[in-house]
Motif scaffolding. Sequence first.
Motif, PDB file in Angstrom:
ATOM      1  N   LEU A   1     -26.172 -15.406  46.845  1.00 25.94           N
ATOM      2  CA  LEU A   1     -25.564 -15.935  45.624  1.00 25.94           C
ATOM      3  C   LEU A   1     -26.444 -15.733  44.390  1.00 25.94           C
ATOM      4  O   LEU A   1     -25.993 -15.939  43.259  1.00 25.94           O
ATOM      5  CB  LEU A   1     -25.265 -17.434  45.788  1.00 25.94           C
ATOM      6  N   GLY A   2     -27.711 -15.377  44.606  1.00 24.86           N
ATOM      7  CA  GLY A   2     -28.622 -15.175  43.486  1.00 24.86           C
ATOM      8  C   GLY A   2     -29.039 -16.461  42.808  1.00 24.86           C
ATOM      9  O   GLY A   2     -29.181 -16.509  41.583  1.00 24.86           O
ATOM     10  N   ILE A   3     -29.246 -17.527  43.619  1.00 24.00           N
ATOM     11  CA  ILE A   3     -29.615 -18.822  43.059  1.00 24.00           C
ATOM     12  C   ILE A   3     -30.986 -19.250  43.572  1.00 24.00           C
ATOM     13  O   ILE A   3     -31.540 -18.663  44.505  1.00 24.00           O
ATOM     14  CB  ILE A   3     -28.579 -19.907  43.407  1.00 24.00           C
ATOM     15  N   SER A   4     -31.532 -20.273  42.958  1.00 20.83           N
ATOM     16  CA  SER A   4     -32.840 -20.789  43.347  1.00 20.83           C
ATOM     17  C   SER A   4     -32.768 -21.521  44.678  1.00 20.83           C
ATOM     18  O   SER A   4     -31.813 -22.254  44.952  1.00 20.83           O
ATOM     19  CB  SER A   4     -33.366 -21.751  42.272  1.00 20.83           C
ATOM     20  N   PHE A   5     -33.817 -21.346  45.482  1.00 17.90           N
ATOM     21  CA  PHE A   5     -33.924 -22.024  46.766  1.00 17.90           C
ATOM     22  C   PHE A   5     -35.334 -22.578  46.903  1.00 17.90           C
ATOM     23  O   PHE A   5     -36.316 -21.852  46.726  1.00 17.90           O
ATOM     24  CB  PHE A   5     -33.631 -21.053  47.911  1.00 17.90           C
ATOM     25  N   VAL A   6     -35.441 -23.869  47.201  1.00 18.81           N
ATOM     26  CA  VAL A   6     -36.733 -24.511  47.445  1.00 18.81           C
ATOM     27  C   VAL A   6     -36.793 -24.883  48.917  1.00 18.81           C
ATOM     28  O   VAL A   6     -36.061 -25.758  49.376  1.00 18.81           O
ATOM     29  CB  VAL A   6     -36.911 -25.764  46.556  1.00 18.81           C
TER      30      VAL A   6
END
Length: 252
Positions: A156-161
């Motif tokens: 999705l091209g999103i941030s992941f922590v």
Amino acid sequence: MTGLLYPEEPVRYVAVGDSFTEGIGDGQDPSLLGWADRVADGLRAWSSASVSYANLAIRGRTISGVLAQVPVALALRPAPTLVTICGGGNDLLRPTFTVASVVVQMRSALTSIMSTGARPVLLSPADPSAHLPLGRLVRARGHVLSEGYRSLAARLGISFVDVSHDVVLRHRAFWSDDRLHLNAEGHDRVAASVLAELIGLPVPAPASRGSVRRRLKDEVHYLQTHVAPWMQRRLTGRSSGDLRSARYPDWC
């Protein structure tokens, strides 16, 4: 939707999740202060613009209950610009758990958030397995879920922590007495990891930790105080979040 935020842009941040995001373990009701609260405080200290905050997380929620918070978050007015979301930790403890089902549900929620123009940040649950009965099963499931979330975020091209794979957090010093929820120091580290993703603040190096000695009487007390009530809730179909509502259901 990755990259750093800009300090001159207003932020309307809403947190969605279960007990991890509600802040259980960091203080006592009603004055909880969890990692999401600390992220909001960090954004306020950094930003030259306005920062609003809401927290819809409720303890005990499985993935369906967590994701039911997403439409509520997106209905806030003015609309949110930033949404952190973490769910699935309570599902790991259910016999019907499958990673595929959780990831499919999470994908639907994330695409809903993205469709509004808000930035989602996906977190994996913290890993309490080193201190729990059946810890190996919890760790195995948690790591598979974390990898599923990592892959989803990349697609999705999103941030992941990735909290699950933070080896520092596995030390007993970061966990509350129930061994299932982070304490203040643990919540502080998670907040630092999220702020590193959002505004580039470095995560402080952890202090050196010695081993923690387990005494039999402490283990018996733990089983009686924390494990037995949890098992009783499972057997009776109750949840620690029954009849509870969100701490900050609107902008503050």
